[in-house]
Design an enzyme around this catalytic site. Structure first.
Site: not given
Ligand code: 13P
Length: 344
Positions: A33, A177, A219, A261-263, A296
């Site tokens: 990041r 998750e 999650k 959100s996973g992308g 993200r």
């Protein structure tokens, strides 16, 4: 230290109008990041970036919890206030990622199993001392040719349940998750099938290992077509399919579901959450809170606005607060995409 009550804290984590900021990037991920904005990944830059996030004006209004990485839970603000205390004082529960990452699964080429159970009881005791209220463990399920295998789904479900039981024993709320990845050219129907199987086996193992459903948060991924699939679905289709799968597989005793959100882009993740929180369009009231635990999709704009410059901290904090507010509105179906332009 506050007496920990997992049922109360689980409800607090998914309180209406709020969500969870996932800021638990491992040392490797945070380096990626920071590389993206040309900032060296030194311990102090990581600390400074996290401080920017945690002290953003309005954070306490929109975040019920923040997930930290081990290093961050041991760090303090520039004024010397431990981050866990800073968050508690702002009404935000600190959580800690406790898994040791996804490793190659023996006998199943291309698949992963998440490790970190050895010595976990002792590590959890230390995290309680350091002020954590909840934990997170992420399992990674990839869709491809013959994947996922039954072996992969079972191994990951088993580890998630053992982790969840240990967390509850320590008085910490587990975020469970199981992430079905968006990578691939599969369609939404294939994601539905794999997500259902993943959740079904996960809840079977949680039951087998006596995990208290009232004292955990799920999650999951949303049900979406793979990123490389030529047919992408509408916001409404994603919302309906995701809610259908969750209704089938997640017991109503679970207080809340906080999506990753996973992308997805920031605005997609918000729009999907918003559509799911319109009960009339989803076939009536839902048994659990539907919330967010984005990494993200909460941080992307803030990271770009910051770029490592002290002068940019207020703009970066404003970008985070904006995303947090949009997602807060999406908790009750009150978000509209026009609100993005209004803020620009
Ligand atoms: P993303 O929202 O970026 O997928 O991150 C959430 C998370 O905590 C992944 O483990």
């Amino acid at each position: 230290m506050t007496k920990l009550n997992i049922v109360e804290n689980a409800a607090r984590m998914v309180a209406p109008g709020k969500g969870i900021l996932a800021a638990d990037e491992s040392t490797g991920t945070i380096k990626n990041r920071l590389d993206s904005i040309d900032v060296p990944s030194t311990e102090d830059n990581r600390r400074g970036y996290r401080q920017l996030l945690f002290t953003a004006p309005g954070a306490g209004d929109y975040f019920s919890g923040v997930i930290l990485f081990d290093e961050t839970l041991r760090q303090s603000s520039t004024d010397g206030v431990p981050f866990s205390k800073l968050l508690w004082d702002n009404g935000i529960l600190p959580g800690i990622k406790v898994d040791a990452g996804a490793k190659d699964l023996a006998g199943s080429p291309g698949e992963k199993v998440t490790e970190g159970l050895d010595g976990l009881r002792e590590r959890l005791a230390e995290y309680v001392e350091l002020g954590a209220a909840f934990t997170k463990w992420r399992a990674v399920i990839e869709i491809g040719g013959n994947m996922p295998s039954r072996a992969c789904l079972e191994a990951n479900a088993h580890a998630l349940a053992r982790y969840a039981a240990l967390s509850q024993e320590a008085g910490l709320v587990p975020i469970v998750e199981p992430e079905v990845l968006m990578d691939g050219d599969h369609d939404m129907e294939r994601c539905r099938e794999v997500t259902e199987a993943t959740l079904q086996l996960t809840f079977q193992e949680l039951f087998n290992q006596n995990v208290l459903l009232e004292g955990m948060v799920l999650k999951p991924n949303m049900v979406v077509a793979g990123k490389q699939c030529s047919r992408q679905n509408s916001v409404q289709e994603v919302a309906e399919m995701t809610v259908k799968v969750l209704r089938r597989q997640v017991p109503g005793a679970v207080p809340g579901i906080a999506f990753l959100s996973g992308g997805q882009s920031e605005e997609e993740a918000t729009a999907h959450l918003n559509a799911m929180n319109m009960p009339d369009a989803m076939g009536g009231p839902l048994p659990w809170e539907l919330s967010f635990s984005y990494g993200r999709a909460l941080q992307a704009s803030a990271l770009q606005a910051w770029r490592g410059q002290a002068d940019n901290v207020p703009a970066a904090q404003a970008a985070l607060a904006h995303r947090a507010k949009m997602n807060s509105l999406a908790r009750s179906g009150d978000y509209q995409s026009g609100m993005e332009q209004d803020a620009a």
